[in-house]
Motif scaffolding. Structure first.
Motif, PDB file in Angstrom:
ATOM      1  N   ALA A   1       0.832  -1.210   0.000  1.00 30.96           N
ATOM      2  CA  ALA A   1       0.000   0.000   0.000  1.00 30.96           C
ATOM      3  C   ALA A   1       0.859   1.248   0.000  1.00 30.96           C
ATOM      4  O   ALA A   1       0.555   2.244  -0.692  1.00 30.96           O
ATOM      5  CB  ALA A   1      -0.933  -0.017   1.217  1.00 30.96           C
ATOM      6  N   ILE A   2       1.967   1.213   0.791  1.00 37.67           N
ATOM      7  CA  ILE A   2       2.865   2.370   0.835  1.00 37.67           C
ATOM      8  C   ILE A   2       3.492   2.613  -0.533  1.00 37.67           C
ATOM      9  O   ILE A   2       3.590   3.743  -1.016  1.00 37.67           O
ATOM     10  CB  ILE A   2       3.937   2.165   1.917  1.00 37.67           C
ATOM     11  N   ILE A   3       3.934   1.515  -1.167  1.00 38.33           N
ATOM     12  CA  ILE A   3       4.555   1.644  -2.499  1.00 38.33           C
ATOM     13  C   ILE A   3       3.567   2.209  -3.513  1.00 38.33           C
ATOM     14  O   ILE A   3       3.887   3.097  -4.310  1.00 38.33           O
ATOM     15  CB  ILE A   3       5.098   0.281  -2.961  1.00 38.33           C
ATOM     16  N   VAL A   4       2.314   1.727  -3.486  1.00 39.33           N
ATOM     17  CA  VAL A   4       1.284   2.243  -4.404  1.00 39.33           C
ATOM     18  C   VAL A   4       1.031   3.722  -4.148  1.00 39.33           C
ATOM     19  O   VAL A   4       0.921   4.536  -5.072  1.00 39.33           O
ATOM     20  CB  VAL A   4      -0.004   1.425  -4.254  1.00 39.33           C
ATOM     21  N   ALA A   5       0.947   4.084  -2.843  1.00 35.63           N
ATOM     22  CA  ALA A   5       0.724   5.497  -2.519  1.00 35.63           C
ATOM     23  C   ALA A   5       1.874   6.372  -3.004  1.00 35.63           C
ATOM     24  O   ALA A   5       1.663   7.465  -3.543  1.00 35.63           O
ATOM     25  CB  ALA A   5       0.534   5.655  -1.014  1.00 35.63           C
ATOM     26  N   VAL A   6       3.119   5.859  -2.791  1.00 34.75           N
ATOM     27  CA  VAL A   6       4.280   6.618  -3.256  1.00 34.75           C
ATOM     28  C   VAL A   6       4.248   6.794  -4.777  1.00 34.75           C
ATOM     29  O   VAL A   6       4.541   7.869  -5.310  1.00 34.75           O
ATOM     30  CB  VAL A   6       5.579   5.938  -2.802  1.00 34.75           C
ATOM     31  N   LEU A   7       3.883   5.737  -5.504  1.00 38.97           N
ATOM     32  CA  LEU A   7       3.806   5.819  -6.961  1.00 38.97           C
ATOM     33  C   LEU A   7       2.741   6.813  -7.414  1.00 38.97           C
ATOM     34  O   LEU A   7       2.947   7.586  -8.369  1.00 38.97           O
ATOM     35  CB  LEU A   7       3.523   4.431  -7.547  1.00 38.97           C
ATOM     36  N   ILE A   8       1.593   6.805  -6.714  1.00 35.11           N
ATOM     37  CA  ILE A   8       0.527   7.744  -7.074  1.00 35.11           C
ATOM     38  C   ILE A   8       0.983   9.178  -6.834  1.00 35.11           C
ATOM     39  O   ILE A   8       0.764  10.077  -7.663  1.00 35.11           O
ATOM     40  CB  ILE A   8      -0.748   7.428  -6.270  1.00 35.11           C
ATOM     41  N   ILE A   9       1.629   9.422  -5.673  1.00 36.91           N
ATOM     42  CA  ILE A   9       2.107  10.763  -5.376  1.00 36.91           C
ATOM     43  C   ILE A   9       3.160  11.208  -6.392  1.00 36.91           C
ATOM     44  O   ILE A   9       3.151  12.341  -6.866  1.00 36.91           O
ATOM     45  CB  ILE A   9       2.675  10.809  -3.941  1.00 36.91           C
ATOM     46  N   ALA A  10       4.059  10.282  -6.751  1.00 34.13           N
ATOM     47  CA  ALA A  10       5.086  10.619  -7.732  1.00 34.13           C
ATOM     48  C   ALA A  10       4.464  10.941  -9.088  1.00 34.13           C
ATOM     49  O   ALA A  10       4.882  11.896  -9.777  1.00 34.13           O
ATOM     50  CB  ALA A  10       6.082   9.464  -7.863  1.00 34.13           C
ATOM     51  N   ALA A  11       3.446  10.149  -9.474  1.00 33.22           N
ATOM     52  CA  ALA A  11       2.771  10.418 -10.749  1.00 33.22           C
ATOM     53  C   ALA A  11       2.076  11.777 -10.727  1.00 33.22           C
ATOM     54  O   ALA A  11       2.106  12.530 -11.712  1.00 33.22           O
ATOM     55  CB  ALA A  11       1.766   9.304 -11.053  1.00 33.22           C
ATOM     56  N   ALA A  12       1.452  12.110  -9.580  1.00 32.83           N
ATOM     57  CA  ALA A  12       0.781  13.408  -9.465  1.00 32.83           C
ATOM     58  C   ALA A  12       1.786  14.555  -9.568  1.00 32.83           C
ATOM     59  O   ALA A  12       1.546  15.554 -10.254  1.00 32.83           O
ATOM     60  CB  ALA A  12       0.015  13.479  -8.153  1.00 32.83           C
TER      61      ALA A  12
ATOM     62  N   TYR B   1       4.641  14.439 -11.079  1.00 30.63           N
ATOM     63  CA  TYR B   1       5.139  14.480 -12.456  1.00 30.63           C
ATOM     64  C   TYR B   1       4.140  15.181 -13.378  1.00 30.63           C
ATOM     65  O   TYR B   1       4.523  15.997 -14.220  1.00 30.63           O
ATOM     66  CB  TYR B   1       5.403  13.065 -12.953  1.00 30.63           C
ATOM     67  N   LEU B   2       2.850  14.861 -13.197  1.00 31.89           N
ATOM     68  CA  LEU B   2       1.837  15.519 -14.031  1.00 31.89           C
ATOM     69  C   LEU B   2       1.806  17.016 -13.766  1.00 31.89           C
ATOM     70  O   LEU B   2       1.675  17.823 -14.698  1.00 31.89           O
ATOM     71  CB  LEU B   2       0.461  14.900 -13.752  1.00 31.89           C
ATOM     72  N   LYS B   3       1.916  17.415 -12.488  1.00 33.95           N
ATOM     73  CA  LYS B   3       1.942  18.840 -12.160  1.00 33.95           C
ATOM     74  C   LYS B   3       3.168  19.518 -12.752  1.00 33.95           C
ATOM     75  O   LYS B   3       3.095  20.625 -13.293  1.00 33.95           O
ATOM     76  CB  LYS B   3       1.913  19.033 -10.642  1.00 33.95           C
TER      77      LYS B   3
ATOM     78  N   ARG C   1       4.490  23.078 -19.512  1.00 32.33           N
ATOM     79  CA  ARG C   1       3.696  23.490 -20.674  1.00 32.33           C
ATOM     80  C   ARG C   1       3.159  24.904 -20.499  1.00 32.33           C
ATOM     81  O   ARG C   1       3.134  25.699 -21.445  1.00 32.33           O
ATOM     82  CB  ARG C   1       2.540  22.509 -20.902  1.00 32.33           C
ATOM     83  N   LEU C   2       2.701  25.211 -19.271  1.00 31.66           N
ATOM     84  CA  LEU C   2       2.193  26.555 -19.014  1.00 31.66           C
ATOM     85  C   LEU C   2       3.294  27.600 -19.191  1.00 31.66           C
ATOM     86  O   LEU C   2       3.071  28.674 -19.777  1.00 31.66           O
ATOM     87  CB  LEU C   2       1.631  26.620 -17.591  1.00 31.66           C
ATOM     88  N   ALA C   3       4.488  27.294 -18.697  1.00 31.32           N
ATOM     89  CA  ALA C   3       5.600  28.224 -18.856  1.00 31.32           C
ATOM     90  C   ALA C   3       5.936  28.423 -20.332  1.00 31.32           C
ATOM     91  O   ALA C   3       6.220  29.548 -20.773  1.00 31.32           O
ATOM     92  CB  ALA C   3       6.822  27.715 -18.091  1.00 31.32           C
ATOM     93  N   ALA C   4       5.893  27.337 -21.105  1.00 25.49           N
ATOM     94  CA  ALA C   4       6.175  27.445 -22.544  1.00 25.49           C
ATOM     95  C   ALA C   4       5.117  28.301 -23.244  1.00 25.49           C
ATOM     96  O   ALA C   4       5.436  29.151 -24.090  1.00 25.49           O
ATOM     97  CB  ALA C   4       6.244  26.054 -23.172  1.00 25.49           C
TER      98      ALA C   4
END
Length: 217
Positions: free
Chosen positions: A42-53, A55-57, A63-66
């Motif tokens: 569960a911790i690993i999944v949570a870490v992956l979700i946070i990392a993905a979030a 990365y998307l941000k 893109r916004l800066a560009a």
């Protein structure tokens, strides 16, 4: 005392000599390991979700800066062309003003030639007084007044003024010729003077400036 189990079937007899406490301990250890692995997963999944979030941000921020940089560049280019835009706007305004003010432009020589073309022999045009009409308001130039005024001429002999008015009304571009304002008298030179009211339509307008304005636009 440990339970002794003897196989009732054929084969080698087997006896479970492990105490019940040890069996329970092993089951607890197994359950504990399962829980530990579940929590770690569960911790690993949570870490992956946070990392993905994150990365998307980060990607969205990039893109916004560009886009902002591109917008700023376009604004700079537009600002550099402001003088050109002002010049084009001024040119368009002046062109529209010229087109409006010169809408009633005409060439006088053909207009006068139309009048003198119907005069009898030895009759001469002695003067004219015309006022130019307004700008065209419709697509039919023959429906509106373009030139309104009087023409004066004289002749060595009396003229059939009614016939002359009819001839003048038949001239292309003449909207109306008024015979009621005709005056005739014998002048000192022995010639007879006449005055006619004439109205031309807007087909006599040159349309040169209006055509130029449409071409430039």
């Amino acid at each position: 005392m440990a339970a002794v189990a003897v196989s009732a079937l054929g084969g080698f007899p087997r006896v479970n000599l492990m105490p019940r406490s040890e069996v329970a301990r092993r089951e607890r250890d197994k359950l504990t390991r399962a829980w530990v692995w579940g929590v770690l997963g569960a911790i690993i999944v949570a870490v992956l979700i946070i990392a993905a979030a994150f990365y998307l941000k980060w990607s969205a921020d990039q893109r916004l800066a560009a886009e902002q940089a591109q917008s700023n560049q376009l604004l700079l280019e537009i600002a550099s062309l402001s003088e050109v835009s002002e010049a084009l706007a001024a040119q368009a305004e002046l062109t529209a003003f010229r087109s409006e003010s010169m809408a009633a432009d005409l060439v006088w020589a053909p207009v006068i030639a139309k009048v003198t073309g119907v005069l009898p022999g030895q009759t001469r045009l002695t003067g004219y007084d015309f006022a130019v009409g307004g700008a065209p308001q419709s697509d039919d130039p023959t429906a509106e007044q373009g030139l309104v005024g009087t023409v004066s001429f004289d002749s060595p002999t009396p003229l059939d003024i009614v016939g002359l008015i009819r001839s003048l009304r038949g001239v292309e571009g003449v909207l109306f010729a008024d015979g009621q304002s005709v005056t005739s008298s014998q002048v000192d030179s022995g010639r007879y003077a006449y005055l006619l009211n004439v109205v031309f339509d807007q087909s006599i307008y040159s349309g040169a400036f209006a055509a130029a304005a449409e071409g430039e636009n």
